[in-house]
Design a protein around this motif. Structure first.
Motif: not given
Length: 210
Positions: A88-100, A114-120
């Motif tokens: 998005x223009x105002x924040x970022x989420x980097x992520x991946x999914x995995x099968x159990x 699992x997502x890694x975000x830069x909002x507080x």
């Protein structure tokens, strides 16, 4: 005359030797003990996605930084990795999914994102409230955390963990066997253990990037 030539020859030889000595001393290839050793320059990895805000860069990338053995130990197949980035223009989420890969009573399949975000953390709390999630405040490795469920999203469980740059978000989804819904008491089974394993990787990562 012979003595004169001999003296001239000796003088010429001394001049040549002196010239060679001077050239050797000033050679650019010669080592100087006065030169200070060069200092290596630290490099910072540029995230795969960068937004237009002034928020911190997303430092920890689940798709790149979670070792395969950690995922396997948590019960997930590293080879099933699927990208779930959100830009998005105002924040970022980097992520991946995995099968159990583990077997649980009444569960046909399950998966983790699992997502890694830069909002507080304050924004994460607001998002949780806006979603109407049922929240249990928790702590993982000294970090603030939230365990989240929502009756409008059955068979799902989430966990948010505070990071130095924002929030690490875990989302687990279960699929019941034969169309039967997995009981609510099982929705979060194993998620906290998985989060603890991955946060341990995050701790090590952040300790080397501070």
């Amino acid at each position: 005359m012979t003595a004169g030539r001999t003296g001239a020859a000796i003088t010429g030889t001394l001049i040549v030797l002196a010239s060679l000595s001077a050239c050797t001393a000033s050679s650019p290839n010669s080592e100087s003990t006065d030169e200070a050793p060069s200092t290596p320059t630290a490099t910072t990895r540029v995230p795969r996605l960068v937004d237009e805000s002034d928020r911190p860069l997303v430092a920890f990338d689940p798709c790149l930084d979670i070792p395969d053995d950690v995922l396997a130990a948590a019960g997930y197949d590293p080879n099933s990795q699927d990208n779930t980035d959100f830009a998005a223009t105002h924040y970022t989420m980097l992520g991946c999914s995995y099968d159990g890969v583990l077997k649980f009573p009444g569960v046909a399949a399950y998966a983790l994102t699992v997502r890694s975000a830069n909002f507080d953390w304050a924004i994460e709390l607001q998002k949780t409230a806006d979603n109407g999630d049922d929240v249990i405040p928790s702590e993982i490795a000294g970090r603030r955390a939230l365990l989240k469920t929502n009756l409008s999203l059955p068979e799902r469980c989430g966990m948010s963990v505070e990071t130095s740059y924002g929030v690490l978000i875990f989302a687990q989804v279960l699929f019941g066997k034969g169309g039967t819904r997995v009981p609510e008491a099982q929705w979060c089974t194993g998620l906290e253990d998985t989060a603890e394993r991955i946060v341990a990787v995050l701790d090590d990562f952040e300790s080397h990037t501070r």
